[in-house]
Structures are given as structure tokens and as C-alpha cells.
Write a protein that holds these residues in place. Structure first.
Motif, PDB file in Angstrom:
ATOM      1  N   GLN A 151      39.066  36.451  44.401  1.00  0.00           N
ATOM      2  CA  GLN A 151      40.413  36.443  44.948  1.00  0.00           C
ATOM      3  C   GLN A 151      41.263  35.414  44.191  1.00  0.00           C
ATOM      4  N   GLY A 152      42.568  35.555  44.277  1.00  0.00           N
ATOM      5  CA  GLY A 152      43.457  34.561  43.678  1.00  0.00           C
ATOM      6  C   GLY A 152      43.649  34.781  42.191  1.00  0.00           C
ATOM      7  N   ASP A 153      44.314  33.825  41.572  1.00  0.00           N
ATOM      8  CA  ASP A 153      44.686  33.947  40.166  1.00  0.00           C
ATOM      9  C   ASP A 153      43.598  33.484  39.209  1.00  0.00           C
ATOM     10  N   GLN A 154      42.748  32.557  39.645  1.00  0.00           N
ATOM     11  CA  GLN A 154      41.719  32.029  38.757  1.00  0.00           C
ATOM     12  C   GLN A 154      40.464  32.881  38.824  1.00  0.00           C
ATOM     13  N   ARG A 155      39.865  33.120  37.660  1.00  0.00           N
ATOM     14  CA  ARG A 155      38.605  33.842  37.579  1.00  0.00           C
ATOM     15  C   ARG A 155      37.571  32.904  36.969  1.00  0.00           C
ATOM     16  N   ARG A 156      36.548  32.578  37.745  1.00  0.00           N
ATOM     17  CA  ARG A 156      35.586  31.557  37.335  1.00  0.00           C
ATOM     18  C   ARG A 156      34.259  32.139  36.870  1.00  0.00           C
ATOM     19  N   GLY A 157      34.053  33.441  37.000  1.00  0.00           N
ATOM     20  CA  GLY A 157      32.810  34.053  36.574  1.00  0.00           C
ATOM     21  C   GLY A 157      32.156  34.829  37.694  1.00  0.00           C
ATOM     22  N   GLY A 158      30.913  35.226  37.451  1.00  0.00           N
ATOM     23  CA  GLY A 158      30.142  35.934  38.454  1.00  0.00           C
ATOM     24  C   GLY A 158      29.166  35.006  39.150  1.00  0.00           C
ATOM     25  N   ASP A 160      37.232  31.297  45.894  1.00  0.00           N
ATOM     26  CA  ASP A 160      37.318  30.272  44.859  1.00  0.00           C
ATOM     27  C   ASP A 160      37.309  30.880  43.453  1.00  0.00           C
ATOM     28  N   GLY A 161      37.327  32.200  43.357  1.00  0.00           N
ATOM     29  CA  GLY A 161      37.485  32.834  42.062  1.00  0.00           C
ATOM     30  C   GLY A 161      36.249  33.456  41.453  1.00  0.00           C
ATOM     31  N   PHE A 162      35.181  33.608  42.239  1.00  0.00           N
ATOM     32  CA  PHE A 162      33.950  34.212  41.728  1.00  0.00           C
ATOM     33  C   PHE A 162      33.821  35.664  42.181  1.00  0.00           C
ATOM     34  N   ASP A 163      33.383  36.539  41.269  1.00  0.00           N
ATOM     35  CA  ASP A 163      32.891  37.850  41.668  1.00  0.00           C
ATOM     36  C   ASP A 163      31.469  37.657  42.184  1.00  0.00           C
ATOM     37  N   VAL A 164      31.229  37.994  43.442  1.00  0.00           N
ATOM     38  CA  VAL A 164      29.984  37.622  44.113  1.00  0.00           C
ATOM     39  C   VAL A 164      29.122  38.852  44.400  1.00  0.00           C
ATOM     40  N   ALA A 173      18.720  42.149  37.615  1.00  0.00           N
ATOM     41  CA  ALA A 173      19.570  43.333  37.708  1.00  0.00           C
ATOM     42  C   ALA A 173      20.973  42.968  38.185  1.00  0.00           C
ATOM     43  N   ALA A 174      21.060  42.038  39.139  1.00  0.00           N
ATOM     44  CA  ALA A 174      22.370  41.598  39.629  1.00  0.00           C
ATOM     45  C   ALA A 174      23.124  40.843  38.538  1.00  0.00           C
ATOM     46  N   ILE A 175      22.411  39.987  37.812  1.00  0.00           N
ATOM     47  CA  ILE A 175      23.025  39.254  36.700  1.00  0.00           C
ATOM     48  C   ILE A 175      23.554  40.232  35.650  1.00  0.00           C
ATOM     49  N   ASP A 176      22.739  41.202  35.288  1.00  0.00           N
ATOM     50  CA  ASP A 176      23.136  42.167  34.265  1.00  0.00           C
ATOM     51  C   ASP A 176      24.364  42.960  34.702  1.00  0.00           C
ATOM     52  N   LEU A 177      24.433  43.304  35.976  1.00  0.00           N
ATOM     53  CA  LEU A 177      25.593  44.043  36.474  1.00  0.00           C
ATOM     54  C   LEU A 177      26.857  43.197  36.369  1.00  0.00           C
ATOM     55  N   LEU A 178      26.772  41.937  36.764  1.00  0.00           N
ATOM     56  CA  LEU A 178      27.940  41.067  36.663  1.00  0.00           C
ATOM     57  C   LEU A 178      28.330  40.822  35.211  1.00  0.00           C
ATOM     58  N   HIS A 179      27.343  40.830  34.322  1.00  0.00           N
ATOM     59  CA  HIS A 179      27.627  40.608  32.898  1.00  0.00           C
ATOM     60  C   HIS A 179      28.458  41.742  32.283  1.00  0.00           C
ATOM     61  N   GLN A 180      28.572  42.848  32.981  1.00  0.00           N
ATOM     62  CA  GLN A 180      29.414  43.931  32.471  1.00  0.00           C
ATOM     63  C   GLN A 180      30.889  43.530  32.463  1.00  0.00           C
ATOM     64  N   THR A 181      31.244  42.590  33.331  1.00  0.00           N
ATOM     65  CA  THR A 181      32.650  42.168  33.421  1.00  0.00           C
ATOM     66  C   THR A 181      32.841  40.669  33.269  1.00  0.00           C
ATOM     67  N   GLN A 182      31.753  39.880  33.313  1.00  0.00           N
ATOM     68  CA  GLN A 182      31.848  38.426  33.275  1.00  0.00           C
ATOM     69  C   GLN A 182      30.938  37.871  32.181  1.00  0.00           C
ATOM     70  N   THR A 183      31.341  36.759  31.594  1.00  0.00           N
ATOM     71  CA  THR A 183      30.496  36.099  30.594  1.00  0.00           C
ATOM     72  C   THR A 183      29.730  34.924  31.181  1.00  0.00           C
ATOM     73  N   ARG A 184      30.220  34.347  32.260  1.00  0.00           N
ATOM     74  CA  ARG A 184      29.567  33.194  32.893  1.00  0.00           C
ATOM     75  C   ARG A 184      29.025  33.636  34.247  1.00  0.00           C
TER      76      ARG A 184
END
Length: 217
Positions: A18-25, A49-53, A96-107
Motif C-alpha cells: 500500500q502507499g507510494d513506497q515499494r520496499r520489496g516482497g 509499510d510498502g511490502f508485497d506480502v 516457492a513463495a520467494i520465487d513468486l515474489l521475485h517475479q515482481t520484486q528484487t528484494r
């Protein structure tokens, strides 16, 4: 909060940032009680706080929509699920969860509570693509002290936790002196506002330390 399917076959809660800042997955690893209201609230807080969870439903192979109550029967149900879930499977589900988030996030970060605190440790040691991790009162970490984290990790314990005496914490420190270990004047589960050990002051401090680690990693 929507559920999505992981490649290993289990579902996971997904809460977009949520919000303007994107902090990673961020992977949130549950307590023994499943993906209950407490874990859902934590996912929402991290997303704010800006995380895709993602919060994997690790015990759904045992029972669909697994939830255990905060009572003795619920504790026994949760512990039975722990015994029936191999750590190799936990590692695969977390990857598997990490790999899925890595499709859109680098951290990608991992945090977990109680049983999930050990999941965070195992993920830091075994999983690829973890940027940093924060583990809360994971008693079973002591089973994995021969393994060395490949990613930065910090650990959080209460000094009045009957299930994790400070002697066990000292074992962790002796085996891995490079890992920051924070001790709080609190009991087990001090971070959860659903439990009798909840301490808002210590929970806020542990939250700040976790967010600081993630922000600077």
C-alpha cells in the motif's frame, strides 16, 4: 485478503503493498496456529509499510484452511501439524513463495513468529534469493545451529519465555556470534496482540528493528 496458489500446491495469503513506497516482497511465516486473524493483521501491517506480502499456508496439506485455537487443544493441534510437516517441505514451500515474489520484486525478506521464527532461520540458511530475515522466538532454531545463514538475519527473544530459556539463546549466540540477537523483558509471543504475553512497548521496538533491517538491506 486473496489467496493464491504456490507452485508446491499449497495456497498463500497475498496482501499487496500500500502507499507510494515499494520496499520489496516479504514472506510472513505463521505460528503453529495457522493463518489466523493475527497473521492476517500482520500481513496487512507489513503491506501498509510498502511490502508485497505472502503468507504460505504451510499446514494446509494436513487440513484445508488450517486454524488452531489459542487453548490447550489448539496448541496440541498445532504441534501435531508441526510434527507432520517436514523441514524439507517447509523449505520448498518457502522457496516457492520467494520465487513468486521475485517475479515482481528484487528484494525479498522473510519474517516469522514462534514456529515461523524457525522458518525464517531455515529460509536464511537454505533458500535462494533472501535479502534479509527477522525471526521471532523460534525455539526450534537450535535444531539448525550447524547451518549458517546466507542472508543477514536478526533474532528476537523474550527473557521470560518458559519455552525458550536463555540457555538456549546462549547456544544460538555461541554458534553464530555474527547474528544480532535481541532480548526483551517479555514472555513468549510478546509481539502478538492476541496473546496474554503481548507487550506493546517491546513489540514496537522489535517492529522498528525489523523494519530498519529490511530498509537498509
Amino acid at each position: 485478503m486473496p489467496m493464491i496458489q504456490l507452485s508446491t500446491g499449497i495456497p498463500a495469503l497475498f496482501e499487496p503493498a500500500q502507499g507510494d513506497q515499494r520496499r520489496g516482497g516479504l514472506i510472513v511465516a505463521q505460528e503453529i496456529f495457522g493463518l489466523n486473524a493475527n497473521i492476517r493483521a500482520l500481513c496487512a501491517r507489513f503491506a501498509a509499510d510498502g511490502f508485497d506480502v505472502l503468507a504460505p499456508a504451510y499446514f494446509d496439506r494436513i487440513e484445508a484452511d488450517f486454524i488452531a485455537a489459542y487453548d490447550q487443544d489448539g496448541i496440541q493441534k498445532g504441534l501435531s501439524a508441526v510434527r507432520a510437516t517436514s523441514w524439507d517441505q517447509v523449505t520448498a514451500d518457502t522457496q516457492a513463495a520467494i520465487d513468486l515474489l521475485h517475479q515482481t520484486q528484487t528484494r525479498i525478506f522473510v519474517t516469522g513468529f514462534c514456529w515461523g521464527g524457525t522458518v525464517a532461520w531455515v529460509a536464511a540458511c537454505r533458500c535462494a534469493g533472501v535479502t534479509a530475515a527477522s525471526g521471532f522466538y523460534g525455539r526450534m532454531i537450535n535444531m539448525f545451529l550447524a547451518e549458517t545463514p546466507k542472508a543477514p538475519i536478526e533474532l528476537h527473544y523474550g527473557d521470560n519465555d518458559p519455552g525458550i530459556p536463555l540457555s538456549l539463546v546462549d547456544e544460538v549466540r555461541a554458534a553464530h556470534p555474527q547474528v544480532p540477537v535481541h532480548i526483551y523483558p517479555a514472555g513468549h509471543g510478546f509481539f502478538s496482540d492476541r496473546g496474554h504475553d503481548f507487550d506493546p512497548t517491546q513489540a514496537d521496538l522489535a517492529w522498528a528493528r525489523t523494519i530498519d533491517l529490511f530498509h537498509r538491506s
